[in-house]
Write an enzyme that holds these catalytic residues in place. Sequence first.
Site, PDB file in Angstrom:
ATOM      1  CE  LYS A   1      -3.825   2.449   0.332  1.00 15.41           C
ATOM      2  NZ  LYS A   1      -3.475   3.756   0.885  1.00 15.41           N
TER       3      LYS A   1
ATOM      4  CD  GLU B   1      -3.152   8.225  -4.181  1.00 16.30           C
ATOM      5  OE1 GLU B   1      -3.021   9.169  -3.379  1.00 16.30           O
ATOM      6  OE2 GLU B   1      -3.751   7.172  -3.900  1.00 16.30           O
TER       7      GLU B   1
END
Length: 299
Positions: free
Chosen positions: A169, A176
């Site tokens: 993550k 991102e």
Amino acid sequence: MQLGVIGLGRMGRIVVDRVLDAGHEVVAFDLSAEAVAAAADAGAEPADSVADLVDRLGDDKRIWLMVPAGDAVDATLDDLDPHLDGDDVVVDGGNSHFEESVRRAEACSAAYLDCGTSGGPAGAELGFSLMVGGPQWAYDELTPVFDAVATGPDGHGHMGDSGSGHYVKMVHNGVEYALMQAYGEGFELLAEGRYDLDLESVAKTWNNGAVIRSWLLELCEEAFREEGSDLGDVDDHVAGGSTGTWTVQEALEQEVPVPLIYQSLAERFGSRADDRFSRRLANRLRYGFGRHEVARKDD
């Protein structure tokens, strides 16, 4: 299955609702009595403390934490641990640092799963993407819950040993950052370039069949529709940065070059000093995917 959920903010409440919708039982606790009451109205069994939540669960306890990363996780585990044993499972669904997750897994009396959670508030309807680290048996045991919280069986995966879920993550968030930076720079060139373009129309066209179509690009389209092609009064101050910093630090330690992620992080920190269109778009995109507050120029 019966699941205890601690932490009923935006993301925690989505976990509660999706697990209930899948036909499972939920016992819910939050420091906010109002949040607990709202979860009870949705069908959860309310608890008025961590100890009360544990008492309401069966012998093999399955507990999902959705509390802010850091001290809040440790404090909650301190309250939980005396009530847990090796047959119980605790899931940390927040944005904890992977090394902290390894430490907590070693100290926790229960099996400990670190679960990277992506999807933001849109997960209420679509489900999340879940990246899970920890014991295989515990992951298998929680599969019905993961199926409910994720987009479906393909929306979650066992990444490996303790820490691996939050590690994946962390890197996801670095990617991102870089994607947001790339979209921001492209739209900045279009905004400052030689044609008078409707950027909502550009984004809409790209979202229909173009190689660079994505959910982030859909959020760009939404931002231009709601704010205008000049982004109105959206400031170029981009908050956040912790997970991107962790990604760059890990890349340095592993001697892996990540120039795009590093530059996007530097731009985010630079947004606290001057003004750029690309950073204004990044500011607005954070609202799109996470409902983070949008800094405005007159704030």
